[in-house]
Design a protein around this motif. Structure first.
Motif, PDB file in Angstrom:
ATOM      1  N   HIS A  71       0.566  -1.665   0.080  1.00  0.00           N
ATOM      2  CA  HIS A  71       0.250   0.187  -0.200  1.00  0.00           C
ATOM      3  C   HIS A  71       1.306   1.070  -0.016  1.00  0.00           C
ATOM      4  N   VAL A  72       0.567   2.503  -0.403  1.00  0.00           N
ATOM      5  CA  VAL A  72       1.120   3.453  -0.456  1.00  0.00           C
ATOM      6  C   VAL A  72       0.923   4.695   0.975  1.00  0.00           C
ATOM      7  N   PRO A  73       0.844   4.552   1.575  1.00  0.00           N
ATOM      8  CA  PRO A  73       1.050   4.843   3.146  1.00  0.00           C
ATOM      9  C   PRO A  73       1.191   6.514   2.530  1.00  0.00           C
ATOM     10  N   VAL A  74       0.318   7.533   4.258  1.00  0.00           N
ATOM     11  CA  VAL A  74       0.311   8.473   3.528  1.00  0.00           C
ATOM     12  C   VAL A  74       1.358   9.257   3.708  1.00  0.00           C
ATOM     13  N   LEU A  75       0.951   9.986   3.253  1.00  0.00           N
ATOM     14  CA  LEU A  75       2.222  11.227   2.998  1.00  0.00           C
ATOM     15  C   LEU A  75       3.937  10.915   2.923  1.00  0.00           C
ATOM     16  N   LEU A  76       4.067  10.066   1.977  1.00  0.00           N
ATOM     17  CA  LEU A  76       4.964   9.428   2.390  1.00  0.00           C
ATOM     18  C   LEU A  76       6.233  10.046   1.818  1.00  0.00           C
ATOM     19  N   ASP A  77       6.523  11.251   0.530  1.00  0.00           N
ATOM     20  CA  ASP A  77       7.422  12.057   0.411  1.00  0.00           C
ATOM     21  C   ASP A  77       7.563  12.719   1.276  1.00  0.00           C
ATOM     22  N   GLU A  78       6.225  13.355   2.075  1.00  0.00           N
ATOM     23  CA  GLU A  78       6.589  14.280   3.434  1.00  0.00           C
ATOM     24  C   GLU A  78       7.275  14.013   4.193  1.00  0.00           C
ATOM     25  N   SER A  81      -1.684  16.480  -1.330  1.00  0.00           N
ATOM     26  CA  SER A  81      -1.625  17.115  -1.913  1.00  0.00           C
ATOM     27  C   SER A  81      -2.996  16.142  -2.712  1.00  0.00           C
ATOM     28  N   GLU A  82      -3.290  17.508  -3.824  1.00  0.00           N
ATOM     29  CA  GLU A  82      -4.813  16.457  -4.648  1.00  0.00           C
ATOM     30  C   GLU A  82      -4.586  15.746  -4.882  1.00  0.00           C
ATOM     31  N   ALA A  83      -2.899  14.820  -5.519  1.00  0.00           N
ATOM     32  CA  ALA A  83      -2.951  14.151  -6.457  1.00  0.00           C
ATOM     33  C   ALA A  83      -2.857  12.786  -5.516  1.00  0.00           C
ATOM     34  N   GLU A  84      -2.376  12.782  -3.744  1.00  0.00           N
ATOM     35  CA  GLU A  84      -2.772  12.008  -3.250  1.00  0.00           C
ATOM     36  C   GLU A  84      -3.938  11.813  -3.074  1.00  0.00           C
ATOM     37  N   LEU A  85      -4.774  12.958  -2.260  1.00  0.00           N
ATOM     38  CA  LEU A  85      -6.116  13.027  -2.458  1.00  0.00           C
ATOM     39  C   LEU A  85      -6.961  12.156  -3.527  1.00  0.00           C
ATOM     40  N   ALA A  86      -6.764  12.168  -4.257  1.00  0.00           N
ATOM     41  CA  ALA A  86      -6.505  11.227  -5.205  1.00  0.00           C
ATOM     42  C   ALA A  86      -7.105  10.042  -5.882  1.00  0.00           C
ATOM     43  N   ALA A 109      -7.167  12.805   2.995  1.00  0.00           N
ATOM     44  CA  ALA A 109      -7.890  14.164   3.827  1.00  0.00           C
ATOM     45  C   ALA A 109      -7.255  14.443   4.847  1.00  0.00           C
ATOM     46  N   SER A 110      -7.610  13.795   6.872  1.00  0.00           N
ATOM     47  CA  SER A 110      -7.259  14.688   7.224  1.00  0.00           C
ATOM     48  C   SER A 110      -6.509  14.194   7.394  1.00  0.00           C
ATOM     49  N   ALA A 111      -5.608  14.222   7.339  1.00  0.00           N
ATOM     50  CA  ALA A 111      -4.294  14.102   7.618  1.00  0.00           C
ATOM     51  C   ALA A 111      -3.104  14.936   8.035  1.00  0.00           C
TER      52      ALA A 111
END
Length: 361
Positions: free
Chosen positions: A26-33, A313-318, A324-326
């Motif tokens: 899975h792709v974890p939330v805010l990974l790049d950040e 980001s919008e791309a991650e939210l898509a 969205a709440s992270a």
């Protein structure tokens, strides 16, 4: 809430390998950040206090190889089983412990690590937990009213709280953790309903909360009326705010100078705790503003890296609407005697206290 614990932290125990299933990538939330905030370096030692399915940890290991090590904690044994499979390529350089992230020091002590170069906690509920009806986190599929992140621990399931707590206790939980204006109505509806028999499933509770809401509110609400009640009960069952405060009480003492802390929250109360703690730790004097001269002697211990919380980001939210709440906040540990970045003088502060440039939190 002070975050102090009246009982000693439990000893962290290594995770058993039996029954582990192949990890679901899975792709974890805010990974790049997160990677930008932590800035993992080769050969370093890092802590992931909420390893979950291992997505953040795998990305960290890629950057700290070939010699870096990672201590992975989680209170959910099912998640740990997945993480072990996902992180298997790094062998013995990844260490797993079944324990709460607030008790991270026991795990570090077992490894003989005095300090780490970075620490991450992602304190949201995982998709695996939400989507498993038998865990009882969600009302979208009927299941037992459980909500425990650690089903092998000593926490009581949500059903016990729902069926035994007084109206006032339930009202306080739903109002404090769920911030629901209908807390009183919901609490009374729960107590009235359980008089006819115990409330044992998520569908039962969701229906009770739904009926407690005024018809007009139900018609105009963007979310199901039970959303905040389920969130509040989950936070109470797992002592989520207490865990966060205890972690923040201790983690800075176990970070090397230059070590970084990253915290992902999904709730305004959690984000507020992190924001205020990092703000206080990034300044000198923390005396009340009524004190004319500094008496506390507090020294800044961190520089805050995130002037505002970092969001998806919008791309991650898509790709992942649950992001969205992270909110991500991060800080870097200062060395002893090291001055924080220049600050703007606040003429209204006591002598010895400066204000951060803008909103440093």
């Amino acid at each position: 809430m002070t975050g102090a614990s009246d009982t000693p932290a439990p000893q962290a125990t290594p995770v058993p390998t039996e029954g582990a299933r192949a990890a679901t990538l899975h792709v974890p939330v805010l990974l790049d950040e997160v990677l930008e905030a932590l800035a993992p370096r080769a050969g370093g030692r890092y802590l992931d206090g909420t390893v979950g399915l291992g997505g953040h940890s795998a990305a960290i290991m890629e950057r700290i190889s070939p010699d870096g090590e990672l201590c992975c904690l989680d209170r959910d044994t099912a998640a740990l089983a997945h993480a072990r499979q996902r992180l298997a390529p790094w062998g013995g350089r990844v260490h797993f412990f079944h324990t709460r992230y607030a008790d991270f020091e026991a795990a570090l002590d077992q490894l003989g690590w005095d300090k780490v170069d970075g620490a991450l906690i992602d304190i949201g509920v995982s998709s695996m937990q939400i989507d498993s009806a038998e865990r009882g986190f969600s009302f979208h599929a009927d299941g037992p009213l459980d909500m425990r992140m650690d089903q092998d621990g000593d926490e009581a399931p949500a059903a016990k709280l729902v069926n035994r707590a007084t109206v006032d206790v339930l009202k306080d939980i739903i109002r404090r953790y769920g911030e629901d204006p209908m807390a009183g109505r919901i609490a009374r509806a729960i107590v009235d309903a359980r008089a006819a028999g115990p409330i044992e499933t998520t569908a039962q509770l969701a229906a009770i909360v739904d009926r407690a809401y005024p018809a007009k509110w139900r018609a105009t609400s963007r979310n199901h009326p039970a959303t905040r009640t389920f969130q509040a009960l989950r936070m109470a069952v797992n002592d989520e705010l207490g865990q966060l405060e205890r972690f923040l009480d201790r983690i800075l003492d176990r970070l090397n100078p230059g070590g970084r802390l990253a915290v992902i929250t999904f709730h305004s109360l959690e984000d507020r705790i992190v924001k205020h703690r990092l703000r206080d730790e990034s300044q000198g004097c923390v005396c009340p503003r009524t004190v004319p001269r500094c008496e506390c002697g507090h020294k800044a211990r961190v520089d805050v890296l995130t002037r505002k919380p970092v969001t998806a980001s919008e791309a991650e939210l898509a790709r992942n609407s649950r992001a969205a709440s992270a909110k991500l906040r991060a800080a870097v540990r200062l060395a002893e005697g090291q001055a924080p970045r220049p600050r703007r003088r606040n003429k209204y502060a006591p002598e010895g206290r400066d204000a951060a440039e803008g909103d440093a939190s």
